[in-house]
Design an enzyme around this catalytic site. Structure first.
Site, PDB file in Angstrom:
ATOM      1  N   SER A  70       3.279  -6.986   2.613  1.00 41.46           N
ATOM      2  CA  SER A  70       2.275  -6.167   3.281  1.00 41.46           C
ATOM      3  C   SER A  70       0.906  -6.308   2.610  1.00 41.46           C
ATOM      4  CB  SER A  70       2.755  -4.708   3.312  1.00 41.46           C
ATOM      5  OG  SER A  70       1.989  -3.935   4.197  1.00 41.46           O
ATOM      6  N   MET A  71       0.349  -5.212   2.046  1.00 38.69           N
ATOM      7  CA  MET A  71      -0.910  -5.324   1.320  1.00 38.69           C
ATOM      8  C   MET A  71      -0.761  -6.243   0.113  1.00 38.69           C
ATOM      9  SD  MET A  71      -3.141  -2.459  -0.732  1.00 38.69           S
ATOM     10  CE  MET A  71      -2.030  -2.490  -2.143  1.00 38.69           C
ATOM     11  N   PHE A  89       0.839  -1.205   0.000  1.00 38.06           N
ATOM     12  CA  PHE A  89       0.000   0.000   0.000  1.00 38.06           C
ATOM     13  C   PHE A  89       0.875   1.256   0.000  1.00 38.06           C
ATOM     14  CE2 PHE A  89      -2.652   3.174   2.229  1.00 38.06           C
ATOM     15  CZ  PHE A  89      -3.795   3.125   1.446  1.00 38.06           C
ATOM     16  N   HIS A 145       9.629  -3.661   8.493  1.00 41.30           N
ATOM     17  CA  HIS A 145       8.496  -4.033   7.648  1.00 41.30           C
ATOM     18  C   HIS A 145       8.873  -4.340   6.203  1.00 41.30           C
ATOM     19  CE1 HIS A 145       4.392  -4.375   6.339  1.00 41.30           C
ATOM     20  NE2 HIS A 145       4.536  -3.395   5.468  1.00 41.30           N
ATOM     21  N   ASP A 198       8.216  -4.733  13.495  1.00 43.18           N
ATOM     22  CA  ASP A 198       7.520  -4.177  12.330  1.00 43.18           C
ATOM     23  C   ASP A 198       6.695  -2.988  12.811  1.00 43.18           C
ATOM     24  OD1 ASP A 198       5.697  -3.642  10.227  1.00 43.18           O
ATOM     25  OD2 ASP A 198       5.786  -5.715   9.536  1.00 43.18           O
TER      26      ASP A 198
END
Length: 261
Positions: free
Chosen positions: A93-94, A25, A224, A194
């Site tokens: 992530s996303m 994202f 992250h 993270d």
């Protein structure tokens, strides 16, 4: 609007095994490019698309939703399936969220999943205010470049647009609710430290998927954006070994001509 230098999509025509990668994202393919190039050097056919609304300016994200991002990933997936015998999907992530959704929706068409700090639920109580807040405030400070490695940086928006963030928040319960439908082999990497996605998200994924072939790896020296961090090389090597174990594909690709979509 022109694409930011370094944010371009990436594609490499390699062997009969394909690997689709998705960035996160407000991020861009830049965060995934070293991973993509490692897989390509290992002989795989690799696709790393630029998701709609990303890689230009944060205002362009305001008109996009999770359905737009997922549709682009699905388009790239179908393109790989048309030329490859097996297709793996990986995401950060996303990107991991979208990869999980693809696995839930497309079943055995997905040969395996490689997830890096995926998000499947809201960890910040303030996100509950998004339905109202998005009409009052257009954006908040950015979430990019959560990287431990000195000198490394992620090409991502400096602001986080709230309308698309609300859309992502609507995707999370859908993905989380359908996690039992994930039966494919899974390799999941998670960073204990993270500052963007709580590691509890990875625990939720591991606890709820139905896959029997599951490998969970800790990335102790990364934050992250682990694909650009200190443990990146280990992540790349292990993901390629994961593919080779499941496909018995061990070929080296002689095609060095990388093309951008």
């Amino acid at each position: 609007m022109s694409i930011l230098p370094g944010a371009e999509p990436y594609h490499h025509d390699g062997g009969p095994v394909g690997f689709l990668l998705s960035h996160g994202f407000t991020g861009t393919p830049q965060s995934m490019r070293p991973w993509a190039e490692h897989l390509a050097a290992g002989g795989l056919t690799v696709s790393l698309p630029l998701l709609p609304g990303h890689g230009t300016r944060w205002q362009d994200m305001q008109l996009t939703t999770w359905q737009d991002w997922y549709a682009e990933l699905e388009r790239a997936f179908d393109s790989l399936r048309n030329r490859c015998d097996a297709v793996f999907v990986g995401g950060l992530s996303m990107g991991g969220t979208l990869a999980l959704r693809l696995a839930e929706q497309r079943g055995e068409q997905v040969a395996g999943l490689v997830l890096v700090n995926p998000s499947v639920h809201a960890d910040d109580a303030r996100l509950k205010a998004l339905p109202v807040l998005k009409h009052l405030v257009r954006s908040l400070p950015g979430i990019g470049s959560d990287i431990r490695k000195e000198g490394a940086s992620e090409l991502a928006y400096s602001r986080t647009p709230l309308k698309p963030l609300h859309s992502l928040a609507r995707l999370w319960p859908l993905v989380q609710g359908d996690l039992p439908q994930v039966t494919q082999p899974v390799l999941l990497f998670r960073s204990p430290q993270d500052h963007v996605v709580n590691p509890a998200n990875s625990e939720t994924v591991l606890a709820r998927i139905s896959s029997t072939d599951v490998t969970a790896e800790l990335l102790p020296d990364s934050y992250h954006v682990a694909t650009l961090d200190n443990d990146a090389e280990y992540l790349f090597t292990q993901s390629l070994e994961f593919v080779r174990r499941l496909t018995a594909f061990d070929g080296q690709d002689d095609n060095k001509d990388d093309a951008k979509d």
